[in-house]
Design an enzyme around this catalytic site. Structure first.
Site, PDB file in Angstrom:
ATOM      1  N   GLU A 130      12.384  12.174  31.401  1.00  0.00           N
ATOM      2  CA  GLU A 130      13.797  12.182  32.228  1.00  0.00           C
ATOM      3  C   GLU A 130      13.705  12.710  33.742  1.00  0.00           C
ATOM      4  O   GLU A 130      14.020  13.799  34.255  1.00  0.00           O
ATOM      5  CB  GLU A 130      14.465  13.443  31.636  1.00  0.00           C
ATOM      6  CG  GLU A 130      14.506  13.318  30.028  1.00  0.00           C
ATOM      7  CD  GLU A 130      15.441  12.127  29.714  1.00  0.00           C
ATOM      8  OE1 GLU A 130      15.914  11.357  30.655  1.00  0.00           O
ATOM      9  OE2 GLU A 130      15.044  11.817  28.480  1.00  0.00           O
ATOM     10  N   THR A 165      15.769   4.034  31.366  1.00  0.00           N
ATOM     11  CA  THR A 165      14.608   3.583  31.862  1.00  0.00           C
ATOM     12  C   THR A 165      13.812   2.080  31.691  1.00  0.00           C
ATOM     13  O   THR A 165      14.370   1.646  30.279  1.00  0.00           O
ATOM     14  CB  THR A 165      13.354   4.641  31.187  1.00  0.00           C
ATOM     15  OG1 THR A 165      13.681   5.976  31.797  1.00  0.00           O
ATOM     16  CG2 THR A 165      12.045   4.293  31.822  1.00  0.00           C
ATOM     17  N   GLY A 176      14.876   6.647  23.366  1.00  0.00           N
ATOM     18  CA  GLY A 176      14.733   7.190  21.823  1.00  0.00           C
ATOM     19  C   GLY A 176      15.940   6.633  21.024  1.00  0.00           C
ATOM     20  O   GLY A 176      17.004   6.282  21.422  1.00  0.00           O
TER      21      GLY A 176
END
Length: 595
Positions: free
Chosen positions: A357, A74, A113
């Protein structure tokens, strides 16, 4: 709290669910500051997309935590639309290296993350360029921090993106690359490779690069979406058999709030959904395992169906479960709003699943695109995947139900769902075709149909969920009455969907107004039946008190004592208010002097 079921029945329910919540020893030992969720995605990416040589090199290092991985897909300006990613990887033939760059501010990797403080390596998705030609998005292993002192590597800018609504313990990060060079061998090359002379070789579908996201979506459905709903149901239902409010009958003690039909109608459909989604999750994992085996043999035929299903069900299940958790919170009244209930943290956590997601609307449209293609193929007599063969079985007719008991027949309500799905898919396909034939450009025609396409995708996913629930129940043995109670839950899930979306089923007269009254009657009857077994049905989820972390949902039912004890431990009750000396004391003493 007394259970209607025997202990043996609860055990059998637990076996049916096949819950597996054991985490690795390392995951249990680590503090929340290093979540390592994306480390597992990093490893999965290499396992799926890497060559045997790459797997042999990187997976042992990651397994032993000699390196910590992340997954950088992303970007600040791009999320679900992977073709629009801007990060570049240019192959330098002279040095046999890829040069990675973040060409614009919007190309900065954002949200990965473990990126902010923890990761040493990451899989970066970037546009591959060879001799000035773009070959699309490909994955590359990039080291971002030193293994000696954890400092950022040359050309790397990375950090934490700052406060979020939840997940404070996860260091979601940003990443910018400036002329970062990596060896040619660091492009994951199981299915595509850049040879030393710059020749590009592809083995199979380029869409295989999206396969990691497919597996992530399927895994998050169980870990990040269904489990929070199960926890919320456990908390709210246990609390609802402890909390008493008003009197159902004059002269009697106050009734448990779960004995009120309105409370049952809030909570029991969420309980049924938790079981339905657990079983659809099993279905998706079986589909994924089959697809993975075929991909290992260079057969990519299942990839479009797998992508469509993982997208559609991630969207449908996350939206449904997020709403369900909020309903559970509200059903607990003021105590549900307290952080001590455990429900607010579940809600803010699951809310994120509708966004990460893949944004849900985009995912449903991807499922719809697959369905429209399959409908066109089925209409032309061409073969379609087994999951959508029903699109070729469109048959006119009306719902055959004569009384409310008929709507407890799985055949009756499953056919109603199938009819609704076919109608929405076929009518949207017809509208799309009419627009194109009238001269509207294809992309504009698609845009004018997107609201109905989303409805069609949801209808398909809801139909498959009901159908799968029915088939799962039919395979169960009726030991300790388990099949019967599962049948009640299946009926409730199906009828709740019809009751809540009446317009969809009444639209073309397949179900009449009189039949909808029958649906309502059977639906409400089921609430009273399932209420008797509601507590053991949540006990079967097998959450420990520590795992629930809720004053309202503990197994012993000591709600009020626990709320008081936990509140007393709050830091604000351990010290004199710092505002007293500065503000309250002068104010109060001033008033006292006047008195």
């Amino acid at each position: 709290m007394k259970n209607h079921f025997s202990c043996n029945a609860v055990l059998m329910l637990h076996i049916v669910l096949k819950m597996t919540r054991q985490k690795s020893k390392c995951s249990r030992a680590l503090s929340g500051d290093v979540a390592f969720l994306l480390h597992r995605v990093f490893m999965r990416s290499i396992s799926v997309l890497g060559s045997d040589k790459q797997v042999a090199k990187w997976i042992p290092l990651a397994t032993e935590y000699q390196i910590i991985g992340s997954y950088a897909q992303t970007e600040l300006g791009h999320g679900t639309y992977l073709q629009g990613l801007e990060t570049t990887a240019i192959f330098d033939v002279s040095t046999q290296e890829f040069i990675l760059n973040t060409p614009t501010i919007s190309a900065m990797k954002w949200w990965p993350g473990d990126m902010g403080r923890s990761a040493t390596h990451t899989v970066v998705f970037a546009q591959l360029y060879i001799h000035g030609k773009c070959y699309g998005v490909h994955p590359f292993i990039v080291q971002i921090r030193s293994l000696q002192d954890h400092s950022l590597c040359p050309g790397i800018t990375a950090g934490d993106i700052g406060p979020k609504m939840n997940f404070e313990h996860i260091d979601n990060g940003y990443l910018m690359l400036k002329n970062v060079r990596i060896p040619r061998e660091n492009m994951l090359n199981k299915f595509c490779e850049v040879q030393p002379d710059g020749t590009y070789v592809r083995r199979g579908s380029q869409k295989i690069n999206y396969f990691t996201m497919t597996s992530v979506r399927i895994s998050l459905i169980s870990d990040e979406v269904i489990l929070p709903l199960m926890k919320a149901c456990t908390i709210a239902i246990r609390y609802s058999v402890v909390r008493r409010q008003s009197k159902l009958k004059p002269g009697e003690e106050e009734a448990k709030i779960l004995d009120y039909q309105t409370q049952q109608e809030k909570l029991l459909p969420q309980l049924a959904a938790a079981y339905a989604f657990h079983f659809i999750n099993n279905y998706l994992h079986e589909l994924f395992d089959r697809g993975y085996r075929e991909i290992q043999g260079r057969n990519f035929d299942l990839l479009p169906e797998l992508h469509a299903f993982s997208s559609g069900f991630k969207a449908m299940v996350s939206q449904y479960c997020t709403t369900g958790v909020e309903i559970c919170l509200r059903a607990c009244g003021g105590h549900g709003y307290s952080l001590l209930s455990g429900l607010p943290s579940l809600y803010t956590k699951i809310l994120a699943s509708c966004i990460y997601e893949g944004e849900n609307t985009i995912l449903l449209l991807q499922t719809a695109r697959f369905l429209i293609k399959c409908f066109s193929a089925a209409s032309a007599g061409q073969p379609v995947p087994p999951s959508v063969t029903y699109l070729a079985a469109m048959k006119p007719g009306k719902c055959p139900a004569k009384d409310k008991l008929d709507f407890l027949s799985p055949d009756v309500y499953t056919e109603a769902y199938q009819h609704a799905a076919i109608r929405l898919i076929s009518s949207t396909a017809a509208k799309l075709q009419d627009l194109i034939q009238s001269g509207v450009e294809r992309h504009e025609a698609w845009n004018q149909c997107t609201v109905q396409l989303v409805q069609a995708a949801k209808a398909h996913c809801h139909y498959i969920t009901v159908k799968n629930f029915v088939e799962t129940v039919e395979k169960l043995e009726n030991t300790a009455g388990i099949q019967n109670i599962m049948k009640h839950l299946c009926d409730l899930f199906a009828l709740h969907g019809i009751f809540s979306n009446a317009g969809t089923f009444l639209h073309d007269g397949y179900i009449t107004g009189a039949q909808m009254d029958m649906v309502t009657a059977s639906y409400l009857d089921l609430l009273g039946i399932i209420r008797k077994d509601a507590v053991p049905l949540v006990d079967a989820f097998d959450f420990t008190d520590k795992n629930l972390n809720s004053a309202l949902g503990s197994y012993d039912g000591q709600v009020y004592q626990r709320l008081y004890e936990w509140a007393r431990k709050a830091p604000t009750n351990k010290q004199i208010s710092p505002a007293y000396e500065k503000y309250l004391k002068p104010l109060l003493h001033n008033k006292l002097s006047k008195l």
